[in-house]
Design a protein around this motif. Structure first.
Motif, PDB file in Angstrom:
ATOM      1  N   ALA A 141       0.828  -1.209   0.000  1.00  0.00           N
ATOM      2  CA  ALA A 141       0.000   0.000   0.000  1.00  0.00           C
ATOM      3  C   ALA A 141       0.860   1.256   0.000  1.00  0.00           C
ATOM      4  N   GLU A 142       1.889   1.271   0.825  1.00  0.00           N
ATOM      5  CA  GLU A 142       2.770   2.434   0.866  1.00  0.00           C
ATOM      6  C   GLU A 142       3.565   2.552  -0.429  1.00  0.00           C
ATOM      7  N   GLU A 143       3.980   1.422  -0.978  1.00  0.00           N
ATOM      8  CA  GLU A 143       4.717   1.440  -2.239  1.00  0.00           C
ATOM      9  C   GLU A 143       3.865   2.055  -3.353  1.00  0.00           C
ATOM     10  N   ALA A 144       2.608   1.656  -3.420  1.00  0.00           N
ATOM     11  CA  ALA A 144       1.707   2.202  -4.433  1.00  0.00           C
ATOM     12  C   ALA A 144       1.501   3.700  -4.221  1.00  0.00           C
ATOM     13  N   ASP A 145       1.330   4.112  -2.978  1.00  0.00           N
ATOM     14  CA  ASP A 145       1.101   5.518  -2.662  1.00  0.00           C
ATOM     15  C   ASP A 145       2.295   6.376  -3.050  1.00  0.00           C
ATOM     16  N   LEU A 146       3.506   5.888  -2.769  1.00  0.00           N
ATOM     17  CA  LEU A 146       4.709   6.655  -3.095  1.00  0.00           C
ATOM     18  C   LEU A 146       4.880   6.804  -4.609  1.00  0.00           C
ATOM     19  N   ALA A 147       4.557   5.743  -5.349  1.00  0.00           N
ATOM     20  CA  ALA A 147       4.641   5.830  -6.810  1.00  0.00           C
ATOM     21  C   ALA A 147       3.675   6.881  -7.343  1.00  0.00           C
ATOM     22  N   ARG A 328      -4.336   5.899 -24.267  1.00  0.00           N
ATOM     23  CA  ARG A 328      -3.197   6.749 -23.922  1.00  0.00           C
ATOM     24  C   ARG A 328      -2.474   6.239 -22.685  1.00  0.00           C
ATOM     25  N   VAL A 329      -1.157   6.129 -22.799  1.00  0.00           N
ATOM     26  CA  VAL A 329      -0.326   5.834 -21.632  1.00  0.00           C
ATOM     27  C   VAL A 329       0.813   6.841 -21.614  1.00  0.00           C
ATOM     28  N   ARG A 330       1.074   7.393 -20.458  1.00  0.00           N
ATOM     29  CA  ARG A 330       2.171   8.340 -20.315  1.00  0.00           C
ATOM     30  C   ARG A 330       3.333   7.655 -19.608  1.00  0.00           C
ATOM     31  N   VAL A 331       4.507   7.776 -20.181  1.00  0.00           N
ATOM     32  CA  VAL A 331       5.693   7.094 -19.663  1.00  0.00           C
ATOM     33  C   VAL A 331       6.326   7.953 -18.566  1.00  0.00           C
ATOM     34  N   ALA A 332       6.652   7.320 -17.452  1.00  0.00           N
ATOM     35  CA  ALA A 332       7.224   8.044 -16.315  1.00  0.00           C
ATOM     36  C   ALA A 332       8.594   7.495 -15.961  1.00  0.00           C
ATOM     37  N   ASP A 333       9.612   8.319 -16.088  1.00  0.00           N
ATOM     38  CA  ASP A 333      10.934   7.968 -15.566  1.00  0.00           C
ATOM     39  C   ASP A 333      11.049   8.616 -14.190  1.00  0.00           C
ATOM     40  N   ARG A 334      10.184   8.216 -13.335  1.00  0.00           N
ATOM     41  CA  ARG A 334      10.085   8.710 -11.964  1.00  0.00           C
ATOM     42  C   ARG A 334       9.128   7.785 -11.234  1.00  0.00           C
ATOM     43  N   GLY A 335       9.038   7.933  -9.936  1.00  0.00           N
ATOM     44  CA  GLY A 335       8.129   7.065  -9.195  1.00  0.00           C
ATOM     45  C   GLY A 335       8.423   7.059  -7.713  1.00  0.00           C
ATOM     46  N   LEU A 336       8.749   5.887  -7.184  1.00  0.00           N
ATOM     47  CA  LEU A 336       8.858   5.702  -5.744  1.00  0.00           C
ATOM     48  C   LEU A 336       9.898   6.622  -5.110  1.00  0.00           C
ATOM     49  N   ARG A 337      11.085   6.712  -5.701  1.00  0.00           N
ATOM     50  CA  ARG A 337      12.132   7.560  -5.103  1.00  0.00           C
ATOM     51  C   ARG A 337      11.694   9.023  -5.033  1.00  0.00           C
ATOM     52  N   GLU A 338      11.090   9.495  -6.123  1.00  0.00           N
ATOM     53  CA  GLU A 338      10.623  10.869  -6.136  1.00  0.00           C
ATOM     54  C   GLU A 338       9.537  11.089  -5.089  1.00  0.00           C
TER      55      GLU A 338
END
Length: 367
Positions: A141-147, A328-338
């Motif tokens: 749950a926290e992993e999903a929230d951070l992403a 439509r899908v948007r590509v993200a080079d970001r996620g959990l760390r951000e």
């Protein structure tokens, strides 16, 4: 998950002193923060300084360690895998010390591999003793929230719904959000116990025709999504009608985007935020299948370390796209760390009480 505000941030690699960098009352650059993510496949570090529009990256590190190699079969982290991850974490500890990042400004987490392994906690203790890094094993749950927090600035504010697909090495987190009065609020989430490493290990690449093999991976992921409709609480029609979009975050998806763009080398500024249609995703997959293992390994946007995993990631994305028809899908080079960085910086940001406007005060008194 909490409400997700439109919190802008930048990852342009500027170090301290650049335009927009926050400073304290004495005029000095704002302190450094860091986020460390030990996943099933990768070890990633991001060091940044707060800025008015989010943060500026000062240093970063990423290494494929395959911590979850063999985990599905044995239920334990393997010695060689732990050694690879430990070595990468030791490099991270050195970089943090060199930059002078304070311990209370580091957010370090471990995800599916350490969650799932019988000896995951033992490995975390070994890391703490040997490197000084304190890894916190977070739940899905926290992993999903951070992403979601990390990708929030990529939401199309004209859309009525967003599905964030965070493809990891050992699991895939899906988060559904709906727009309410211009702000996106979480509707539901789920964690599918299927990531690029687990899927690739379950379906070793054959020497012959690859179409059936790829379809088998898509089908395997489709079964893992059997609770998706329940988790989304009725949002599916919005996607089918073109009023919602997906965001895909993972190394496999950014590699897919690099192939689509025919990049001679990976360029984050061209990949992060890229819009791809479902047809463009499928065309990139067809090219990857036709390349074969050697061809994929030779691609600059993939490389030998990800050559056997990129199609597993593409299969996961395709299974989600089939279950949730969306163009439509948007590509993200970001996620959990951000997400970790923004969360930690927000924690230390002084709260400011909004003072009522004078006109409003007078109106209230007159009433």
């Amino acid at each position: 998950m909490p409400e997700t505000p439109a919190a802008p941030h930048r990852r342009d690699g500027r170090s301290g002193g650049g335009a927009g960098v926050s400073r304290d009352a004495s005029g000095r650059d704002a302190p450094l923060y860091a986020a460390l993510d030990l996943g099933t496949n990768n070890c990633r570090l991001l060091i940044a300084r707060p800025a008015r529009d989010g943060f500026r990256v000062v240093d970063s590190f990423s290494r494929i360690v395959r911590l979850g190699e063999g985990l599905t079969a044995t239920g334990r982290l393997q010695d060689a895998a732990m050694d690879r991850a430990y070595d990468a974490l030791a490099i991270c500890a050195e970089r943090l010390a060199k930059r002078g990042v304070a311990a209370d400004r580091l957010a370090a987490v471990a995800t599916q591999a350490c969650r799932m392994a019988d000896n995951g906690s033992e490995f975390v203790s070994r890391v703490r003793t040997g490197t000084g890094l304190v890894l916190r094993i977070i739940d899905p749950a926290e992993e999903a929230d951070l992403a979601v927090q990390g990708c929030a600035t990529l939401f199309d504010r004209t859309s009525q719904a967003v599905l964030v697909v965070d493809v990891g090495g050992g699991s895939t987190e899906l988060s559904w959000l709906r727009s309410e009065n211009g702000r996106f609020r979480s509707v539901g989430w789920m964690s599918a116990p299927m990531g690029v490493v687990t899927l690739a290990e379950r379906h070793p690449e054959p020497n012959g025709a690859l179409t059936d093999w790829y379809e088998a991976m898509v089908g395997d992921m489709a079964e893992a999504l059997n609770k998706a409709d329940e988790a989304a609480h009725g949002l599916k029609p919005l996607f089918a009608e073109g009023r919602g979009h997906m965001i895909g975050t993972s190394g496999a998806i950014t590699s897919l985007a690099g192939i689509h763009l025919n990049l001679p080398r990976y360029q984050r500024d061209r990949v992060d935020g890229l819009w791809m249609t479902r047809g463009e995703c499928e065309a990139a997959v067809d090219r990857l299948v036709a390349m074969g293992p050697a061809g994929r390994a030779a691609e600059a946007c993939i490389g030998p370390d990800r050559a056997d995993l990129v199609l597993a990631g593409a299969a996961i994305l395709e299974a989600v796209q089939r279950a949730w028809p969306c163009q439509r899908v948007r590509v993200a080079d970001r996620g959990l760390r951000e997400g970790l960085l923004l969360q930690r910086m927000q924690r230390d940001r002084p709260s400011r009480r909004r003072r009522p406007r004078r006109g409003r005060r007078q109106a209230a008194g007159a009433a």
